[in-house]
Design an enzyme around this catalytic site. Structure first.
Site, PDB file in Angstrom:
ATOM      1  N   ARG A  52       0.826  -1.211   0.000  1.00  0.00           N
ATOM      2  CA  ARG A  52       0.000   0.000   0.000  1.00  0.00           C
ATOM      3  C   ARG A  52       0.860   1.260   0.000  1.00  0.00           C
ATOM      4  O   ARG A  52       0.553   2.245  -0.670  1.00  0.00           O
ATOM      5  CB  ARG A  52      -0.939  -0.028   1.224  1.00  0.00           C
ATOM      6  N   LYS A 151      -2.635   6.856   1.326  1.00  0.00           N
ATOM      7  CA  LYS A 151      -2.419   7.113   2.754  1.00  0.00           C
ATOM      8  C   LYS A 151      -1.360   8.207   2.852  1.00  0.00           C
ATOM      9  O   LYS A 151      -0.162   7.935   2.975  1.00  0.00           O
ATOM     10  CB  LYS A 151      -2.010   5.826   3.475  1.00  0.00           C
ATOM     11  N   GLU A 184     -16.062   6.342   5.935  1.00  0.00           N
ATOM     12  CA  GLU A 184     -15.245   5.657   6.954  1.00  0.00           C
ATOM     13  C   GLU A 184     -15.235   6.517   8.205  1.00  0.00           C
ATOM     14  O   GLU A 184     -15.773   7.618   8.219  1.00  0.00           O
ATOM     15  CB  GLU A 184     -13.824   5.424   6.434  1.00  0.00           C
TER      16      GLU A 184
END
Ligand code: PMP
Length: 288
Positions: A52, A151, A184
């Site tokens: 990721r 991220k 989220e």
């Protein structure tokens, strides 16, 4: 004493682990990171985190000077150097030193650092009794504006929602996307339980592709629970049989109240508790 921090290939004392004030990671939040758990001396889902990280870096055109395997080794090395057996790792890559303009390509030396430390969990009481949350007014970043799958070091969108939560005396907030669908929490993914199925929004609705989320989905399938990735609205949260969040830091945590609506009987539900247990076993290497 203090911690040993891995900085650009070397383990240095924490007092010597410094980043320039001209680093674009600081000036613009230009960089990427991972938060990773260590359980029983094993770095949890390290490959998934590294993957990721490299994906996030690729999307923001940030070249990582060392190959993934080497970075994985560096994470383990940092844990060993600090005797972290159960803890938390923060792996960060900043754009590096540049000028006061935005141009990222002037920054020639991205800075890589790794901190391995203990983790501050939510109090045990939150896991036993469940947690309260609110719905944030702050809309999750539009996926076409800043894809939430990256991220990045830029967490202001989440921080604004977190402030709303704290102002309301609860620890977390649920964020919705620009269409009003559940995205989220500020640092966790959202699940609901209805009958014997669990539902979670697709990541395209505006969430990070949580590594805990993925693990929990697999564990749920092993329990023969149906897992459905579908858009959810606020009404679905209010009327769910169970509601829980997943994330590296929070693990699996039951939500028992949202916006003053008590979820079911106001206690963490059976499926939430089962998945939390299975997650714990899996994380500690007690199941395959
Ligand atoms: N969403 C956001 C915004 C996050 O920052 C995180 C990680 N803290 C998550 C979801 C959960 O992802 P993971 O399970 O990989 O920690």
């Amino acid at each position: 004493m203090g911690l040993k921090v891995w900085l650009n290939g070397e383990l240095v004392d924490q007092k010597d682990a410094r980043i320039s004030v001209f680093d674009h990671g600081l000036l613009y939040g230009d960089g990427v990171f991972e938060g990773i758990r260590v359980y029983n001396g094993r770095v949890f889902e390290l490959d998934a985190h590294i993957k990721r990280l490299y994906q996030s870096a690729k999307v923001i055109r940030l070249g990582i000077s060392i190959p993934p395997q080497q970075l994985s080794k560096a994470v383990e090395q940092t844990c060993n150097a600090n005797s972290v057996k159960d803890g938390y790792v923060r792996l960060v890559i900043t754009r590096g030193i540049g000028t006061l303009g935005l141009n990222p390509f002037i920054c020639k030396n991205p800075q890589i650092f790794i901190i391995a430390d203990n983790i501050q969990l939510y109090p045990e009481e939150f896991y036993e009794k469940g947690m309260k949350v609110i719905s944030a007014n702050t809309v999750r970043n539009h996926p076409l504006s800043l894809p939430p799958q990256i991220k990045s070091l830029n967490y202001l969108n989440n921080i604004l929602a977190k402030i709303e939560a704290l102002d309301s005396n609860v620890p977390e907030a649920i964020m919705y996307n620009h269409q009003g669908y559940v995205a989220e929490a500020t640092g966790d993914n959202v699940f609901i339980v209805r009958k014997n199925a669990i539902y979670t929004p697709p990541v395209e609705s505006g969430s990070l592709e949580g590594i805990t989320r993925e693990v929990v989905i697999e564990l749920a399938k092993k329990e023969n629970l149906q897992v459905v990735e579908t858009d959810l609205v606020q009404f679905n949260l209010y009327t769910a049989d169970e509601l829980f969040l997943t994330g590296t830091a929070a693990e699996v945590i039951g939500i028992v109240e949202i916006d003053g609506r008590v979820i079911d009987d106001g206690k963490p539900g059976q499926i939430t508790k089962l998945l939390r247990k299975r997650f714990f076993e899996y994380a500690h290497g007690k199941t395959q």
